[in-house]
Each structure stands twice: as structure tokens, then as C-alpha cells.
Design an enzyme around this catalytic site. Structure first.
Site, PDB file in Angstrom:
ATOM      1  N   SER A 283       0.865  -1.033  -0.542  1.00 53.13           N
ATOM      2  CA  SER A 283      -0.038   0.000  -0.301  1.00 53.13           C
ATOM      3  C   SER A 283       1.099   1.062   0.402  1.00 53.13           C
ATOM      4  O   SER A 283       1.936   0.937   0.635  1.00 53.13           O
ATOM      5  CB  SER A 283      -0.746   0.034   1.205  1.00 53.13           C
TER       6      SER A 283
ATOM      7  N   TYR B 139      -2.063   0.095  10.040  1.00 56.88           N
ATOM      8  CA  TYR B 139      -1.561  -0.707   9.015  1.00 56.88           C
ATOM      9  C   TYR B 139      -0.316  -0.104   8.184  1.00 56.88           C
ATOM     10  O   TYR B 139      -0.289  -1.435   7.604  1.00 56.88           O
ATOM     11  CB  TYR B 139      -3.701   0.001   8.216  1.00 56.88           C
TER      12      TYR B 139
ATOM     13  N   LYS C  34       2.205  -3.354   6.317  1.00 56.98           N
ATOM     14  CA  LYS C  34       2.594  -3.309   5.236  1.00 56.98           C
ATOM     15  C   LYS C  34       3.780  -3.315   4.917  1.00 56.98           C
ATOM     16  O   LYS C  34       4.495  -4.292   4.282  1.00 56.98           O
ATOM     17  CB  LYS C  34       1.113  -3.311   4.445  1.00 56.98           C
TER      18      LYS C  34
END
Ligand code: UDP
Length: 366
Positions: free
Chosen positions: A144, A168, A172
Site C-alpha cells: 500500500s 495498518y 504492510k
């Protein structure tokens, strides 16, 4: 009717290896389900594992209706259950893995960081261990652009130093570092890591789209649900960003372009050993108000909104320099924001309540 397999016997690829069976983790999710269609359309055998944490098995009847072929097998499991995952690798001769399965809500990750690390990082290491035990070393990883964090205005290339601003994004980035380290020490691995900017839109058939189980976290499905009357108004998180209209800027990319990039990546798993990272974006920024304006034009009515304070963990601007993937593979996205709004709106109109109530597929199940 079976569609012809094409496109992965790339002339000049320099290797006779080409995947035919692809394991898709998170194959019931938004991007994963579109990836299943793309793979089936191109003749691949598709095996899916998913725990349906934010998805539903109803999606496979639609995937198969669009593709005109069955998914090879679908397994309901959590990747961290290595015994169950290992049984899948025992049963199928997997050539390559597309790893989408992850929790993806920024606000969810701020509220429940440990869950995000456990699921996203723990799921990835469990997958890697299982792949290793079964001699599978080729992976396309779903990363991402959020890992770039608050990098400021301008186009971000892959060398931009990652500075995740929420768990989050940090999860990643941790996965990327683990994958890079594995590739550094084990020459048999190839990992193509795709850092997507903001995937949006839907399959042009209107059968497949983004169907969050809860209140949508992402902008486009929220706008679509307001437009169809399911929600009263959009809340725009922050009108005081240092951008021309004060709302945050993102680089939205059509989900069909996103999954096309994954399918093209399979062609390069043989000729690019090691870890390679590519941005997947259009290279064009749109503000939240731009998205509202294009969506309003598409659906023929003004989408109501109100300005509210910024959302924790959000940043002002994230726009890709997408040139590296074009240089490497000769691939570039072809769809724009109007295409995304048109397809998202078609899906929303045809499925005002998402996949709820659709029939379960009658096809094969693992
Ligand atoms: N956004 C918003 N209202 C919403 C959902 C999102 O204003 O209900 C904004 C969000 O603050 C961000 C942009 O829309 O600036 C894109 O958010 P999304 O969650 O879709 O993607 P993100 O870039 O956060 O991964």
C-alpha cells in the site's frame, strides 16, 4: 465456455517457467475477487483461501458467471492456521501466490493495532513458512502507498522513505521488510510487491464491486451508498489540509487496472529474481471534493456531504510516480476517475445492498 489462455507466454521472457495454478489469498475480497476474474479470463487455475472476515463466499457465483469458468477450489481458513493452509498446498500444485488477505481499515488499525499486526504480519509469515515447506517461492504481494505516510505533495516514487502513520500502514511496511529480507538470503525467491494507491471502481458488468460488511471506511463505496440513498450524507474528513480545496488528495486507480497489474506481474516472476517494488497508481491526484463532483455528475444528483475534522492517521496527499512499472513491464493503467465512478455506480445501483441475498455458487468447493 472456457476462455483461451493467453498473455503469459511472453516473448523474450528468458525462461520457460510460467505459472498455471495461482493461489489467491483473500480471493473473496474486493481486489481479490476481481483478480480471480482476471486470472480465470487468462486461463489460470485459481485456488482461493479466505476467512471471510470482510467478505462473503457469495462472490464466487458472480466471479464464475463473469469468467464462464469455475474457481478450482475455495477454502475457508485463516492463514495463521498453518496446518489448514499446509493441507491446501498438499492438495494443489501451486506455482505462485497472490497475497491479498489482510485487514485494511486505517481507523480499525488505530483502534486495534495488535490485531492488525497479528493478522497482517502473522498471516504473511505463516504463508511464507508454508510456501517454503512446499517449495513455492513466487509471490505477488499486495502492499500500500500508505507506507509513504506524510510524504508531502508531489509524485512519490518507490525510493521515497517509508514513514507509516498508522498501524495498518506499518503492518504492510513490516511485511515488505520481511519479504525483502527473505529474498536477500534465499535466492530461490521472487517477490513482486505492488504498492497500490487507492483502488476504486468495480467490474464493468456491475456484478462485482466493493461490498464492505460494515459502514464503509473507504471513500468511493461510502459516496456510492450515499448516492443510492443507503446513507444520508458523506462526512468529509478534513477541509483544512494544505491542498487547493482543503480536502485530502489521493491517486485513485481502477480495480480492473489494479488486478491487470497483478496478472502481468505473473509474467515477470520468472525473469526477476529477488524482491521488486512497484507503485500502482495513475500519477494523478484527486481531492475528496473532486471525487464527490465526478460521482455526482455520474449519478445525476448532488451527493450531499458535510465537513468534519480530520481522521486520525490520514495524510494530506498521496500520489504515485507510476513510471517504474511502465519502464519494467511496459504496462500502464488505462482507466480514469470517471470510469471508476461509472463502474462503482453501476455496481451500487444493481446491488443496493451489496452481495447480501445472492445465491451461493453450486460449483466445486474444497
Ligand atoms: N474520506 C472521507 N470520508 C469518508 C471516507 C474517506 O473524507 O467517509 C477521505 C479520507 O479521509 C481520505 C480519502 O477520503 O482523505 C480516501 O480515503 P480512503 O479511506 O478511501 O483511502 P485511504 O487513502 O485512507 O487509504
Amino acid at each position: 465456455m472456457e476462455k483461451e489462455r493467453r498473455a503469459h507466454a511472453r516473448p523474450g521472457a528468458g525462461s520457460s517457467w510460467a505459472p498455471s495454478t495461482v493461489l489467491v489469498t483473500g480471493g473473496a475480497g474486493f481486489i481479490g475477487s476481481h483478480a480471480c476474474v482476471e486470472l480465470l479470463d487468462h486461463g489460470y487455475e485459481v485456488i482461493v483461501v479466505d476467512d471471510y472476515a470482510n467478505s462473503t463466499p457469495h462472490v464466487f457465483a458472480r466471479v464464475e458467471r463473469i469468467a464462464g469458468r469455475f474457481v478450482g477450489a475455495v477454502y475457508e481458513l485463516d492463514l495463521r492456521d498453518r496446518r489448514a493452509l499446509s493441507a491446501v498446498f498438499d492438495r494443489h500444485s501451486v506455482d505462485a501466490v497472490m497475497h491479498f488477505a489482510a485487514l485494511k481499515s486505517v481507523s480499525g488499525s488505530v483502534a486495534r493495532p495488535v490485531e492488525y499486526y497479528d493478522t497482517n504480519v502473522g498471516g504473511t509469515t505463516a504463508l511464507l513458512r508454508t510456501m517454503h515447506e512446499h517449495g513455492v517461492h513466487r509471490l505477488v504481494f499486495s502492499s500500500s502507498c500508505s507506507i509513504y505516510g506524510d510524504a508531502g505533495p508531489g509524485l512519490l516514487d518507490e525510493a521515497t522513505p517509508p514513514r507509516p502513520t498508522n498501524p495498518y500502514a506499518a503492518s504492510k511496511w513490516l511485511c515488505e521488510q520481511i519479504l525483502a529480507d527473505v529474498c536477500r538470503h534465499r535466492p530461490e525467491y521472487t517477490v513482486l510487491c505492488l504498492r497500490y494507491f487507492n483502488p476504486a471502481g468495480a467490474h464493468p458488468s456491475g456484478l462485482l464491486g466493493e461490498d464492505p460488511q460494515d459502514v464503509p471506511d473507504n471513500l468511493m463505496p461510502y459516496v456510492a451508498q450515499v448516492a443510492v440513498g443507503r446513507r444520508e450524507r458523506l462526512r468529509i474528513f478534513g477541509a483544512d489540509y494544505p491542498t487547493p480545496d482543503g480536502t485530502a488528495i489521493r491517486d485513485y486507480i481502477h480495480v480492473m487496472d489494479t488486478v491487470e497489474a497483478h496478472r502481468v506481474a505473473l509474467d515477470h516472476l520468472a525473469d526477476e529474481p529477488g524482491m521488486h517494488v512497484y507503485n500502482i497508481g495513475l500519477g494523478q491526484g484527486s481531492s475528496v471534493l473532486d471525487v464527490v463532483a465526478v460521482f455526482s455528475e455520474t449519478c445525476g444528483r448532488a451527493v450531499p456531504y458535510q465537513m468534519v475534522p480530520r481522521r486520525p492517521g490520514d495524510v494530506a496527499s498521496l500520489v504515485a510516480d507510476p513510471s517504474a512499472v511502465t519502464r519494467a513491464w511496459g504496462w500502464r493503467p488505462t482507466r480514469d476517475l470517471s470510469d471508476m465512478c461509472r463502474d462503482a455506480w453501476r455496481f451500487q445501483q444493481l446491488n443496493p445492498h451489496g452481495y447480501a441475498g445472492s445465491a451461493r455458487r453450486p460449483g466445486p468447493k474444497g
